[in-house]
Design an enzyme around this catalytic site. Structure first.
Site, PDB file in Angstrom:
ATOM      1  N   THR A  17       0.853  -1.180   0.000  1.00 45.84           N
ATOM      2  CA  THR A  17       0.000   0.000   0.000  1.00 45.84           C
ATOM      3  C   THR A  17       0.894   1.237   0.000  1.00 45.84           C
ATOM      4  OG1 THR A  17      -1.789  -1.117   1.172  1.00 45.84           O
ATOM      5  CG2 THR A  17      -1.644   1.260   1.464  1.00 45.84           C
ATOM      6  N   ARG A  52     -13.793  -7.424  -1.060  1.00 45.65           N
ATOM      7  CA  ARG A  52     -13.034  -7.285   0.182  1.00 45.65           C
ATOM      8  C   ARG A  52     -12.650  -5.816   0.382  1.00 45.65           C
ATOM      9  NH1 ARG A  52      -7.413  -5.596   1.582  1.00 45.65           N
ATOM     10  NH2 ARG A  52      -6.981  -6.544   3.614  1.00 45.65           N
ATOM     11  N   ILE A  53     -12.816  -5.313   1.585  1.00 46.77           N
ATOM     12  CA  ILE A  53     -12.428  -3.950   1.934  1.00 46.77           C
ATOM     13  C   ILE A  53     -11.345  -4.022   2.994  1.00 46.77           C
ATOM     14  CG2 ILE A  53     -13.175  -1.752   2.921  1.00 46.77           C
ATOM     15  CD1 ILE A  53     -15.973  -2.355   1.796  1.00 46.77           C
ATOM     16  N   GLY A  54     -10.235  -3.366   2.755  1.00 47.09           N
ATOM     17  CA  GLY A  54      -9.127  -3.362   3.694  1.00 47.09           C
ATOM     18  C   GLY A  54      -9.163  -2.155   4.611  1.00 47.09           C
ATOM     19  N   ASP A  55      -8.023  -1.875   5.223  1.00 48.20           N
ATOM     20  CA  ASP A  55      -7.956  -0.763   6.167  1.00 48.20           C
ATOM     21  C   ASP A  55      -7.783   0.586   5.493  1.00 48.20           C
ATOM     22  OD1 ASP A  55      -4.703   0.059   6.576  1.00 48.20           O
ATOM     23  OD2 ASP A  55      -5.135  -1.866   5.656  1.00 48.20           O
ATOM     24  N   THR A  80       0.054   0.607   6.804  1.00 42.58           N
ATOM     25  CA  THR A  80       0.182  -0.388   5.751  1.00 42.58           C
ATOM     26  C   THR A  80       0.438  -1.740   6.386  1.00 42.58           C
ATOM     27  OG1 THR A  80       1.504  -1.079   3.841  1.00 42.58           O
ATOM     28  CG2 THR A  80       2.646   0.153   5.535  1.00 42.58           C
ATOM     29  N   GLY A  81      -0.004  -2.798   5.741  1.00 42.99           N
ATOM     30  CA  GLY A  81       0.229  -4.126   6.291  1.00 42.99           C
ATOM     31  C   GLY A  81      -1.011  -4.988   6.216  1.00 42.99           C
ATOM     32  N   GLU A  82      -1.177  -5.833   7.203  1.00 41.51           N
ATOM     33  CA  GLU A  82      -2.311  -6.757   7.250  1.00 41.51           C
ATOM     34  C   GLU A  82      -3.572  -5.979   7.603  1.00 41.51           C
ATOM     35  OE1 GLU A  82      -3.817 -10.658   9.750  1.00 41.51           O
ATOM     36  OE2 GLU A  82      -1.688 -10.145   9.764  1.00 41.51           O
ATOM     37  N   GLY A  83      -4.374  -5.701   6.583  1.00 37.42           N
ATOM     38  CA  GLY A  83      -5.525  -4.827   6.758  1.00 37.42           C
ATOM     39  C   GLY A  83      -6.480  -5.268   7.840  1.00 37.42           C
TER      40      GLY A  83
END
Length: 329
Positions: A199, A227-230, A249-252
Protein backbone atom coordinates in the site's frame (compact mmCIF):
# COMPACT_ATOMS: atom_id res chain seq x y z
CA UNK A 1 11.29 21.21 16.40
CA UNK A 2 9.15 23.02 13.88
CA UNK A 3 8.59 23.66 10.22
CA UNK A 4 7.13 21.39 7.58
CA UNK A 5 7.80 17.68 7.30
CA UNK A 6 6.74 14.84 5.01
CA UNK A 7 6.88 11.05 5.28
CA UNK A 8 5.92 8.55 2.55
CA UNK A 9 5.59 4.78 2.50
CA UNK A 10 5.29 2.11 -0.16
CA UNK A 11 4.22 -0.81 2.01
CA UNK A 12 5.45 -2.92 4.90
CA UNK A 13 6.66 -6.51 4.90
CA UNK A 14 9.19 -6.52 2.09
CA UNK A 15 10.26 -9.92 0.75
CA UNK A 16 14.01 -10.34 1.44
CA UNK A 17 14.32 -11.98 -2.00
CA UNK A 18 13.42 -8.72 -3.75
CA UNK A 19 16.26 -8.12 -6.25
CA UNK A 20 18.66 -5.26 -5.53
CA UNK A 21 17.63 -3.43 -8.69
CA UNK A 22 14.01 -3.48 -7.58
CA UNK A 23 14.99 -2.16 -4.17
CA UNK A 24 16.91 0.66 -5.85
CA UNK A 25 13.93 1.43 -8.09
CA UNK A 26 11.65 1.70 -5.06
CA UNK A 27 14.05 4.11 -3.37
CA UNK A 28 14.24 6.27 -6.48
CA UNK A 29 10.46 6.53 -6.67
CA UNK A 30 10.15 7.43 -2.99
CA UNK A 31 12.93 10.02 -3.28
CA UNK A 32 11.22 11.60 -6.28
CA UNK A 33 7.96 11.82 -4.35
CA UNK A 34 9.70 13.40 -1.38
CA UNK A 35 11.25 16.01 -3.66
CA UNK A 36 7.86 16.82 -5.17
CA UNK A 37 6.29 17.18 -1.75
CA UNK A 38 9.18 19.17 -0.32
CA UNK A 39 9.09 21.63 -3.21
CA UNK A 40 5.37 22.20 -2.71
CA UNK A 41 5.75 22.63 1.05
CA UNK A 42 8.62 25.08 0.58
CA UNK A 43 6.32 27.11 -1.65
CA UNK A 44 3.69 27.26 1.11
CA UNK A 45 1.30 24.50 -0.01
CA UNK A 46 -1.23 23.16 2.50
CA UNK A 47 -0.68 19.70 3.96
CA UNK A 48 -3.85 18.23 2.45
CA UNK A 49 -2.87 19.38 -1.04
CA UNK A 50 0.59 17.85 -0.70
CA UNK A 51 -0.56 14.41 0.47
CA UNK A 52 -2.95 14.19 -2.46
CA UNK A 53 -0.24 15.30 -4.90
CA UNK A 54 2.30 12.78 -3.63
CA UNK A 55 -0.09 9.84 -3.51
CA UNK A 56 -1.24 10.65 -7.05
CA UNK A 57 2.39 10.27 -8.11
CA UNK A 58 2.63 6.90 -6.38
CA UNK A 59 -0.66 5.73 -7.93
CA UNK A 60 0.57 6.59 -11.42
CA UNK A 61 3.80 4.59 -11.10
CA UNK A 62 3.11 0.83 -11.49
CA UNK A 63 5.84 -0.24 -9.04
CA UNK A 64 3.70 -0.07 -5.92
CA UNK A 65 0.27 -1.50 -5.20
CA UNK A 66 -2.04 1.43 -5.94
CA UNK A 67 -3.62 2.87 -9.07
CA UNK A 68 -1.78 1.45 -12.07
CA UNK A 69 -0.14 -1.79 -10.93
CA UNK A 70 -2.78 -2.61 -8.30
CA UNK A 71 -3.01 -6.17 -7.04
CA UNK A 72 -5.68 -8.29 -8.72
CA UNK A 73 -8.79 -9.88 -7.28
CA UNK A 74 -9.54 -13.57 -7.67
CA UNK A 75 -11.42 -12.61 -10.85
CA UNK A 76 -8.40 -10.85 -12.34
CA UNK A 77 -9.83 -7.34 -11.89
CA UNK A 78 -8.72 -4.38 -9.78
CA UNK A 79 -10.72 -3.01 -6.85
CA UNK A 80 -8.87 0.05 -5.57
CA UNK A 81 -9.30 1.93 -2.31
CA UNK A 82 -8.12 5.28 -0.96
CA UNK A 83 -8.72 7.80 1.78
CA UNK A 84 -7.60 11.29 2.73
CA UNK A 85 -8.01 13.32 5.92
CA UNK A 86 -7.37 16.96 6.76
CA UNK A 87 -6.40 17.27 10.40
CA UNK A 88 -7.28 20.97 10.63
CA UNK A 89 -10.98 20.19 10.86
CA UNK A 90 -10.95 16.37 10.68
CA UNK A 91 -12.75 16.34 7.35
CA UNK A 92 -12.20 13.12 5.43
CA UNK A 93 -13.05 11.32 2.23
CA UNK A 94 -12.72 7.68 1.24
CA UNK A 95 -13.55 5.40 -1.69
CA UNK A 96 -13.59 1.62 -2.12
CA UNK A 97 -14.20 -0.87 -4.91
CA UNK A 98 -12.91 1.51 -7.59
CA UNK A 99 -12.28 -0.01 -11.02
CA UNK A 100 -11.93 2.86 -13.52
CA UNK A 101 -10.57 5.92 -11.68
CA UNK A 102 -6.96 6.73 -12.64
CA UNK A 103 -6.24 8.34 -9.27
CA UNK A 104 -8.46 7.01 -6.48
CA UNK A 105 -6.95 9.48 -3.99
CA UNK A 106 -8.29 12.39 -6.02
CA UNK A 107 -11.76 10.87 -5.98
CA UNK A 108 -11.45 10.48 -2.21
CA UNK A 109 -10.54 14.19 -2.06
CA UNK A 110 -13.60 15.08 -4.14
CA UNK A 111 -15.79 13.01 -1.81
CA UNK A 112 -14.37 15.00 1.10
CA UNK A 113 -14.73 18.40 -0.55
CA UNK A 114 -17.84 18.14 -2.69
CA UNK A 115 -20.13 15.41 -1.39
CA UNK A 116 -22.33 15.19 1.73
CA UNK A 117 -20.61 11.90 2.67
CA UNK A 118 -17.28 10.72 4.02
CA UNK A 119 -17.08 7.42 2.14
CA UNK A 120 -18.48 6.10 -1.13
CA UNK A 121 -18.01 2.67 -2.66
CA UNK A 122 -18.40 0.59 -5.82
CA UNK A 123 -21.08 1.89 -8.21
CA UNK A 124 -21.85 4.97 -6.14
CA UNK A 125 -18.20 5.94 -6.06
CA UNK A 126 -17.87 5.40 -9.81
CA UNK A 127 -20.95 7.60 -10.37
CA UNK A 128 -19.38 10.24 -8.15
CA UNK A 129 -16.24 10.08 -10.28
CA UNK A 130 -18.27 10.82 -13.40
CA UNK A 131 -20.10 13.68 -11.68
CA UNK A 132 -16.84 15.17 -10.41
CA UNK A 133 -15.06 14.88 -13.75
CA UNK A 134 -12.07 12.88 -12.52
CA UNK A 135 -10.07 10.98 -15.12
CA UNK A 136 -11.44 7.52 -15.94
CA UNK A 137 -9.67 4.69 -17.74
CA UNK A 138 -10.52 1.13 -18.73
CA UNK A 139 -9.70 -1.56 -16.17
CA UNK A 140 -6.92 -2.87 -18.42
CA UNK A 141 -4.85 0.29 -17.76
CA UNK A 142 -4.33 -0.79 -14.15
CA UNK A 143 -3.39 -4.42 -14.90
CA UNK A 144 0.25 -5.35 -15.56
CA UNK A 145 1.61 -8.56 -17.06
CA UNK A 146 3.58 -9.20 -13.88
CA UNK A 147 0.45 -9.04 -11.76
CA UNK A 148 -1.35 -11.45 -14.08
CA UNK A 149 1.52 -13.91 -13.68
CA UNK A 150 1.54 -13.55 -9.91
CA UNK A 151 -2.23 -14.03 -9.71
CA UNK A 152 -1.80 -17.30 -11.58
CA UNK A 153 0.78 -18.43 -9.02
CA UNK A 154 -1.44 -17.39 -6.12
CA UNK A 155 -4.38 -19.34 -7.52
CA UNK A 156 -2.27 -22.45 -8.03
CA UNK A 157 -1.10 -22.21 -4.42
CA UNK A 158 -4.59 -21.35 -3.13
CA UNK A 159 -3.03 -18.44 -1.26
CA UNK A 160 -3.40 -14.74 -0.73
CA UNK A 161 -0.18 -13.52 -2.31
CA UNK A 162 1.19 -10.29 -0.89
CA UNK A 163 4.48 -9.66 -2.62
CA UNK A 164 3.37 -9.40 -6.23
CA UNK A 165 6.55 -7.51 -7.23
CA UNK A 166 8.85 -10.53 -7.05
CA UNK A 167 8.77 -11.73 -10.65
CA UNK A 168 8.06 -15.42 -11.17
CA UNK A 169 11.51 -16.09 -12.60
CA UNK A 170 13.16 -14.84 -9.40
CA UNK A 171 11.02 -17.06 -7.20
CA UNK A 172 11.58 -20.41 -8.86
CA UNK A 173 11.30 -22.39 -12.05
CA UNK A 174 7.69 -23.36 -11.52
CA UNK A 175 4.59 -22.22 -9.72
CA UNK A 176 5.22 -24.82 -7.04
CA UNK A 177 8.76 -23.64 -6.51
CA UNK A 178 7.69 -20.02 -6.53
CA UNK A 179 5.14 -20.63 -3.83
CA UNK A 180 7.21 -22.97 -1.68
CA UNK A 181 8.31 -20.11 0.59
CA UNK A 182 6.02 -20.65 3.58
CA UNK A 183 5.88 -18.04 6.34
CA UNK A 184 3.44 -20.06 8.43
CA UNK A 185 1.26 -16.94 8.62
CA UNK A 186 -2.44 -17.19 7.90
CA UNK A 187 -5.15 -14.61 7.36
CA UNK A 188 -8.56 -15.86 8.44
CA UNK A 189 -7.43 -19.44 7.78
CA UNK A 190 -5.83 -18.86 4.37
CA UNK A 191 -2.06 -19.13 3.92
CA UNK A 192 -0.05 -16.02 3.19
CA UNK A 193 2.92 -16.99 1.06
CA UNK A 194 4.92 -13.79 1.32
CA UNK A 195 4.01 -10.79 3.44
CA UNK A 196 4.36 -7.53 1.52
CA UNK A 197 1.19 -5.55 0.78
CA UNK A 198 2.83 -2.39 -0.65
CA UNK A 199 0.00 0.00 0.00
CA UNK A 200 1.17 3.61 -0.46
CA UNK A 201 0.70 6.55 1.85
CA UNK A 202 1.84 10.05 2.72
CA UNK A 203 1.63 12.19 5.85
CA UNK A 204 2.49 15.88 6.01
CA UNK A 205 2.67 18.73 8.47
CA UNK A 206 2.86 22.09 6.71
CA UNK A 207 4.50 25.33 7.79
CA UNK A 208 1.35 26.39 9.67
CA UNK A 209 1.26 23.18 11.74
CA UNK A 210 -1.62 21.69 9.76
CA UNK A 211 -1.49 17.89 9.44
CA UNK A 212 -2.94 15.65 6.72
CA UNK A 213 -2.76 11.99 5.70
CA UNK A 214 -3.56 9.98 2.57
CA UNK A 215 -3.46 6.26 1.80
CA UNK A 216 -4.14 4.29 -1.39
CA UNK A 217 -4.06 0.60 -2.30
CA UNK A 218 -5.08 -2.16 -4.67
CA UNK A 219 -5.44 -4.54 -1.72
CA UNK A 220 -4.31 -8.16 -1.74
CA UNK A 221 -3.37 -10.34 -4.69
CA UNK A 222 -6.08 -13.01 -5.17
CA UNK A 223 -8.39 -11.30 -2.69
CA UNK A 224 -12.09 -12.08 -2.82
CA UNK A 225 -14.13 -9.56 -4.78
CA UNK A 226 -15.69 -6.96 -2.52
CA UNK A 227 -13.03 -7.28 0.18
CA UNK A 228 -12.43 -3.95 1.93
CA UNK A 229 -9.13 -3.36 3.69
CA UNK A 230 -7.96 -0.76 6.17
CA UNK A 231 -6.85 1.88 3.65
CA UNK A 232 -10.29 3.46 3.09
CA UNK A 233 -11.31 3.18 6.74
CA UNK A 234 -10.73 6.40 8.66
CA UNK A 235 -9.07 5.63 11.98
CA UNK A 236 -7.69 2.31 10.75
CA UNK A 237 -5.48 2.98 7.73
CA UNK A 238 -5.64 6.78 7.77
CA UNK A 239 -6.11 9.44 10.42
CA UNK A 240 -5.26 13.12 10.94
CA UNK A 241 -6.13 15.62 13.63
CA UNK A 242 -4.63 18.74 15.19
CA UNK A 243 -1.96 16.60 16.92
CA UNK A 244 -0.62 14.33 14.16
CA UNK A 245 -1.26 12.57 10.86
CA UNK A 246 -0.90 8.80 10.36
CA UNK A 247 -0.92 6.35 7.43
CA UNK A 248 -0.74 2.58 7.90
CA UNK A 249 0.18 -0.39 5.75
CA UNK A 250 0.23 -4.13 6.29
CA UNK A 251 -2.31 -6.76 7.25
CA UNK A 252 -5.53 -4.83 6.76
CA UNK A 253 -7.66 -7.07 8.90
CA UNK A 254 -5.32 -6.62 11.88
CA UNK A 255 -5.09 -2.86 11.31
CA UNK A 256 -8.89 -2.58 11.24
CA UNK A 257 -9.24 -4.51 14.50
CA UNK A 258 -6.65 -2.27 16.13
CA UNK A 259 -7.98 1.05 14.75
CA UNK A 260 -4.26 1.55 14.36
CA UNK A 261 -4.00 5.06 12.93
CA UNK A 262 -6.42 6.55 15.44
CA UNK A 263 -4.68 4.76 18.29
CA UNK A 264 -1.43 6.63 17.56
CA UNK A 265 -3.26 9.93 17.99
CA UNK A 266 -5.21 8.65 20.97
CA UNK A 267 -2.20 7.63 23.03
CA UNK A 268 -0.61 10.99 22.26
CA UNK A 269 -3.76 12.81 23.37
CA UNK A 270 -4.71 10.69 26.38
CA UNK A 271 -1.43 9.13 27.55
CA UNK A 272 0.75 12.11 26.74
CA UNK A 273 3.23 10.10 24.66
CA UNK A 274 5.42 11.70 22.02
CA UNK A 275 5.02 10.76 18.36
CA UNK A 276 7.64 8.00 18.11
CA UNK A 277 6.74 6.59 21.52
CA UNK A 278 3.09 6.42 20.43
CA UNK A 279 4.01 4.58 17.23
CA UNK A 280 6.18 2.10 19.13
CA UNK A 281 3.41 1.52 21.68
CA UNK A 282 0.66 0.71 19.19
CA UNK A 283 2.93 -1.51 17.05
CA UNK A 284 3.80 -3.53 20.16
CA UNK A 285 0.47 -3.52 22.01
CA UNK A 286 -2.35 -3.28 19.47
CA UNK A 287 -1.69 -5.64 16.56
CA UNK A 288 -2.41 -8.97 18.30
CA UNK A 289 0.06 -10.85 16.14
CA UNK A 290 -0.71 -8.98 12.91
CA UNK A 291 1.97 -7.38 10.78
CA UNK A 292 1.91 -3.67 9.96
CA UNK A 293 3.85 -0.48 9.43
CA UNK A 294 3.08 3.12 10.38
CA UNK A 295 4.30 6.51 9.21
CA UNK A 296 3.37 9.70 11.04
CA UNK A 297 4.11 13.38 11.51
CA UNK A 298 3.40 15.59 14.51
CA UNK A 299 2.10 19.14 14.56
CA UNK A 300 5.50 20.51 15.62
CA UNK A 301 7.37 18.99 12.68
CA UNK A 302 8.31 15.62 14.15
CA UNK A 303 8.53 12.58 11.89
CA UNK A 304 8.20 8.95 12.94
CA UNK A 305 7.67 5.44 11.66
CA UNK A 306 7.59 1.87 12.89
CA UNK A 307 6.91 -1.67 11.66
CA UNK A 308 7.00 -5.24 12.95
CA UNK A 309 7.53 -6.88 9.54
CA UNK A 310 10.70 -7.65 7.55
CA UNK A 311 10.92 -4.07 6.30
CA UNK A 312 8.95 -1.08 5.09
CA UNK A 313 9.52 1.11 2.04
CA UNK A 314 9.62 4.61 3.50
CA UNK A 315 11.21 8.03 3.24
CA UNK A 316 11.02 11.36 5.01
CA UNK A 317 12.12 14.96 4.51
CA UNK A 318 12.02 18.02 6.77
CA UNK A 319 12.31 21.77 6.36
CA UNK A 320 15.80 21.81 7.85
CA UNK A 321 17.13 19.80 4.90
CA UNK A 322 17.08 16.29 6.33
CA UNK A 323 16.08 13.54 3.88
CA UNK A 324 16.19 9.76 4.23
CA UNK A 325 14.90 6.80 2.21
CA UNK A 326 15.06 3.24 3.48
CA UNK A 327 13.61 -0.27 3.42
CA UNK A 328 15.06 -2.35 6.24
CA UNK A 329 15.57 -1.66 9.95
Amino acid sequence: MGGWAIVVHGGAGVDPRLPEERQAAAKRILARCLEIGAAALSAGAAAVDVVEMVVRELETDPFFNSGRGSALTARGTVEMEASIMDGRDRRCGAVSGITTVKNPITLARRVMDFSPHSCQAIHGAEECAVEQGVELLENDYFITDQNLAMLKLAKEANAILFDYRVAADTCGASAGAAMSFDTGIQMNGLPISVYAPETVGCVVVDSTGGCAAATSTGGLMNKKCGRIGDSPIIGAGTYACDVCAVSCTGEGEAIIRATLARDVAAVMEYKGLGLQAAIDYVIKERLDGGKAGIIAVGKDGEVGYGFNSNGMFRGCATEDGFMEVGIWE
